[in-house]
Write a protein that holds these residues in place. Structure first.
Motif, PDB file in Angstrom:
ATOM      1  N   THR B 191       0.861  -1.191   0.000  1.00  0.00           N
ATOM      2  CA  THR B 191       0.000   0.000   0.000  1.00  0.00           C
ATOM      3  C   THR B 191       0.894   1.238   0.000  1.00  0.00           C
ATOM      4  O   THR B 191       2.122   1.125   0.016  1.00  0.00           O
ATOM      5  CB  THR B 191      -0.905   0.029   1.258  1.00  0.00           C
ATOM      6  OG1 THR B 191      -0.066  -0.028   2.404  1.00  0.00           O
ATOM      7  CG2 THR B 191      -1.877  -1.131   1.292  1.00  0.00           C
ATOM      8  N   ALA B 219      -1.524  -4.782  -5.154  1.00  0.00           N
ATOM      9  CA  ALA B 219      -0.829  -3.508  -4.990  1.00  0.00           C
ATOM     10  C   ALA B 219      -1.855  -2.386  -5.002  1.00  0.00           C
ATOM     11  O   ALA B 219      -2.642  -2.265  -5.939  1.00  0.00           O
ATOM     12  CB  ALA B 219       0.196  -3.319  -6.104  1.00  0.00           C
ATOM     13  N   LYS B 220      -1.850  -1.593  -3.925  1.00  0.00           N
ATOM     14  CA  LYS B 220      -2.805  -0.480  -3.805  1.00  0.00           C
ATOM     15  C   LYS B 220      -2.072   0.853  -3.825  1.00  0.00           C
ATOM     16  O   LYS B 220      -0.844   0.903  -3.690  1.00  0.00           O
ATOM     17  CB  LYS B 220      -3.537  -0.579  -2.465  1.00  0.00           C
ATOM     18  CG  LYS B 220      -4.471  -1.754  -2.292  1.00  0.00           C
ATOM     19  CD  LYS B 220      -5.163  -1.615  -0.944  1.00  0.00           C
ATOM     20  CE  LYS B 220      -6.123  -2.740  -0.681  1.00  0.00           C
ATOM     21  NZ  LYS B 220      -6.740  -2.633   0.643  1.00  0.00           N
ATOM     22  N   ASN B 222      -0.056   3.996  -4.332  1.00  0.00           N
ATOM     23  CA  ASN B 222       1.053   4.278  -5.261  1.00  0.00           C
ATOM     24  C   ASN B 222       2.161   3.239  -5.116  1.00  0.00           C
ATOM     25  O   ASN B 222       3.324   3.515  -5.415  1.00  0.00           O
ATOM     26  CB  ASN B 222       1.626   5.671  -4.985  1.00  0.00           C
ATOM     27  CG  ASN B 222       0.626   6.755  -5.347  1.00  0.00           C
ATOM     28  OD1 ASN B 222       0.165   6.837  -6.480  1.00  0.00           O
ATOM     29  ND2 ASN B 222       0.247   7.548  -4.377  1.00  0.00           N
ATOM     30  N   SER B 223       1.826   2.065  -4.640  1.00  0.00           N
ATOM     31  CA  SER B 223       2.870   1.058  -4.373  1.00  0.00           C
ATOM     32  C   SER B 223       3.316   0.371  -5.663  1.00  0.00           C
ATOM     33  O   SER B 223       2.637   0.431  -6.690  1.00  0.00           O
ATOM     34  CB  SER B 223       2.362   0.030  -3.364  1.00  0.00           C
ATOM     35  OG  SER B 223       1.301  -0.713  -3.904  1.00  0.00           O
ATOM     36  N   LYS B 224       4.488  -0.257  -5.559  1.00  0.00           N
ATOM     37  CA  LYS B 224       5.063  -0.938  -6.724  1.00  0.00           C
ATOM     38  C   LYS B 224       5.491  -2.342  -6.346  1.00  0.00           C
ATOM     39  O   LYS B 224       6.042  -2.564  -5.269  1.00  0.00           O
ATOM     40  CB  LYS B 224       6.295  -0.168  -7.211  1.00  0.00           C
ATOM     41  CG  LYS B 224       5.982   1.174  -7.840  1.00  0.00           C
ATOM     42  CD  LYS B 224       7.242   1.765  -8.452  1.00  0.00           C
ATOM     43  CE  LYS B 224       6.912   2.992  -9.283  1.00  0.00           C
ATOM     44  NZ  LYS B 224       6.449   4.129  -8.482  1.00  0.00           N
ATOM     45  N   ILE B 247      -4.262  -4.871  -9.233  1.00  0.00           N
ATOM     46  CA  ILE B 247      -3.815  -3.505  -8.959  1.00  0.00           C
ATOM     47  C   ILE B 247      -5.011  -2.595  -8.730  1.00  0.00           C
ATOM     48  O   ILE B 247      -6.049  -2.731  -9.362  1.00  0.00           O
ATOM     49  CB  ILE B 247      -2.927  -2.903 -10.076  1.00  0.00           C
ATOM     50  CG1 ILE B 247      -3.537  -3.097 -11.459  1.00  0.00           C
ATOM     51  CG2 ILE B 247      -1.519  -3.443 -10.027  1.00  0.00           C
ATOM     52  CD1 ILE B 247      -2.832  -2.292 -12.529  1.00  0.00           C
ATOM     53  N   ALA B 251      -1.232   1.998  -8.484  1.00  0.00           N
ATOM     54  CA  ALA B 251      -0.165   1.018  -8.232  1.00  0.00           C
ATOM     55  C   ALA B 251       0.367   0.420  -9.542  1.00  0.00           C
ATOM     56  O   ALA B 251      -0.267   0.524 -10.593  1.00  0.00           O
ATOM     57  CB  ALA B 251      -0.704  -0.087  -7.342  1.00  0.00           C
TER      58      ALA B 251
END
Lengths: 239, 305
Positions: B191, B219-220, B222-224, B247, B251
């Motif tokens: 997250t 992935a939520k 702005n995560s990578k 996603i 993300a």
């Protein structure tokens, strides 16, 4: 009672408007089973989706017990007595049969209770509760589990979209007996199967080019046979 | 042990107090508690930070817990743990690391685990990674797992990162000999601005060696996430890699499943699918009375279960 008033539904296809349902006026009474039948493309599944607010009518109104529910969403309808079993059950990676039964029944069921719903659709329950609702289940199994989830949810209005499709390994009588147990509800079934039409109180024939015809089942079956428009009414194949 | 220690241990290794059998609990770079048994010996390394875990041959149905917790900020922990699993032994190993960081400086744990599996042994290895404490402060976990599998051994690995870890670089390498079987299940949730990277390398050297890697990630914000796998078939063998990602928001998930066949009888398959939550799944759950947010939450929970 459910009332559809002047319901129209159209979609845009290749840039052109295509009308699926045109000026539909129908009533579905309590304590009755209504079967909806009709040619491919006559809008049967669309009608069921409109009743569950999965799709919204282009115009017209839907009333439930006198209340205008046209703009009330799927969750609202689900929480106010509407229950649906899809023609094509939805698959989930990870969520199990028991998870869905628990969500549907709004409680954490004991194994014994969850098993009852599966037993009603002819499945040996203990083998299924912990299985994910994914491709590891056959189409027929998914279809029966879809029915079990609808039963676990309960409600006052039951919408079944071609419930017979894919249940070949299960006795037809089992399916019929499920509908008969719901006689005190408002049951709407999309079907081509003669046996299902025969247990219905009313039948609606949808026709893409004309207004729907609604009437008592016995009369309607005779009409279907005499006009020889009974598609697959012989009781054999499904659509 | 204080409440934070107990909470972390419970979440990463389901421990409610001191475990049965052999265990080693490491806190802030020191052994907090340790117990060896005659069947599973735990010895501190003489030359560097870490332990040797020695499972005697033919030991059956035993477990060993080796959780690591970090409860301070600005702490870097590097540990080398070696596992020697005797012939025909059957054992469960519950590892995992939890960082509770309420300070302003990043804390980091790099765990280098090396497994030496003798013939015919069976290992179930579970590791959970978790970050708690102050938002936005670094909680970094870099687990490395090296596995050498002798004939007919089996290694089942479950790895979970279910929140709060700001950065992770997970490296797993396996050498799989005749009739040995490796099964890896990975579940990762990121997250905010978190980053999670996974590298798998499975070298199928033996006849009838097999590997099955299943990765599920969500992935939520702005995560990578980055998933890289490399399965090499050097013999008549079987390899399967499945990478599913969901996603949300902004993300990004990147998946690179590579398979290399060096033998005509190697059978290698990879599948990768990344996308948003299927609309029909949300609709189905809404027909059961959930609202859209509840439906999304349940779908993700099930996916990562």
């Amino acid at each position: 009672m459910i009332e559809l008033k002047n319901i129209c539904y159209s979609v845009i296809e290749d840039g052109k408007e295509k009308q699926i349902l045109k000026d539909i006026n129908l009533q579905f009474e309590e304590n009755t089973i209504t079967a909806i039948t009709g040619h491919n493309g006559s809008g049967k599944s669309t009608l069921i989706k409109l009743l569950m607010a999965i799709a919204s009518p282009s115009s017209g109104k839907i009333f439930y017990n006198g209340k205008d529910i046209t703009n009330l969403d799927t969750s609202y309808r689900a929480n106010n007595g509407f229950t649906i079993a899809f023609q094509q059950p939805v698959k989930f990676k990870g969520l199990t049969v028991k998870d869905l039964i628990n969500v549907a029944s709004r409680k954490n069921n004991k194994v014994k209770d969850a098993c009852q719903y599966l037993a009603e659709v002819g499945l040996c329950a203990r083998n299924y509760l912990d299985r994910p609702l994914d491709d590891t289940l056959s189409g027929g199994e998914l279809k029966r589990i879809e029915l079990a989830i609808a039963l676990a949810k309960g409600g006052e209005v039951f919408l079944f979209d071609e419930p017979e499709a894919g249940i070949d390994l299960w006795s037809f009588e089992g399916l019929i007996s499920i509908f008969q147990k719901l006689k005190n509800k408002t049951v709407i079934i999309v079907s081509h199967q003669r046996k299902i039409l025969e247990i219905a109180d009313n039948i609606v024939i949808l026709n893409a080019n004309d207004s729907p015809i609604q009437g008592k089942a016995k009369t309607m079956i005779k009409q279907l046979e005499s006009k020889n428009i009974c598609y697959k009414l012989s009781g054999g194949k499904n659509e | 042990m204080n409440k934070i220690d107990k909470d972390l241990l419970e979440q990463i290794s389901n421990l409610h107090g001191v475990p049965q059998g052999s265990f080693n609990i490491r806190k802030n770079g020191q052994a907090l508690k340790r117990k060896s048994t005659s069947e599973i010996e735990i010895l501190p390394k003489p030359d560097k930070s870490g332990i040797d875990i020695i499972v005697k041959p033919n030991v059956k149905n035993r477990s060993v817990h080796i959780p690591v917790i970090i409860t301070v900020g600005g702490f870097n922990d590097l540990v080398y743990n070696d596992f020697y699993i005797g012939e025909n032994a059957e054992v469960s190993i519950i590892a995992g690391c939890g960082i509770h960081n309420s300070a302003n400086e990043t804390s980091q744990h790099d765990g280098i685990h090396s497994f030496h599996l003798e013939k015919g042994c069976k290992v179930k290895y579970i590791e959970k990674h978790l970050g708690l404490g102050k938002e936005g402060v670094g909680k970094i976990l870099n687990p490395t797992t090296n596995i050498v599998m002798e004939e007919s051994s089996e290694f089942e690995m479950e790895t979970y990162q279910l929140g709060g870890v700001t950065y992770s670089n997970r490296i797993t390498k396996a050498k799989i000999k005749d009739n040995a079987k490796l099964l890896v299940t990975e579940k990762i949730l990121t997250t905010n601005t978190q980053t999670a990277i996974t590298h798998f390398t499975a070298n199928l050297v033996g006849k009838n060696a097999s590997v099955n890697i299943v990765s599920r990630s969500v992935a939520k914000d702005n995560s990578k996430q980055k998933f890289i796998s490399n399965v090499i078939g050097n013999n008549e063998c079987f390899g399967h890699v499945e990478c599913d990602g969901i996603i949300l928001n902004n993300a990004v998930i990147e998946s690179t499943p590579k398979i290399v066949a060096k033998d005509v009888n190697a059978s290698l398959v990879h599948e990768a699918a990344i996308g948003k939550i299927a609309g029909e799944q949300i609709t189905k759950l809404m027909t059961l009375g959930l609202n859209k947010d509840e439906a999304e939450e349940l779908i993700i929970k099930g996916f990562l279960k």
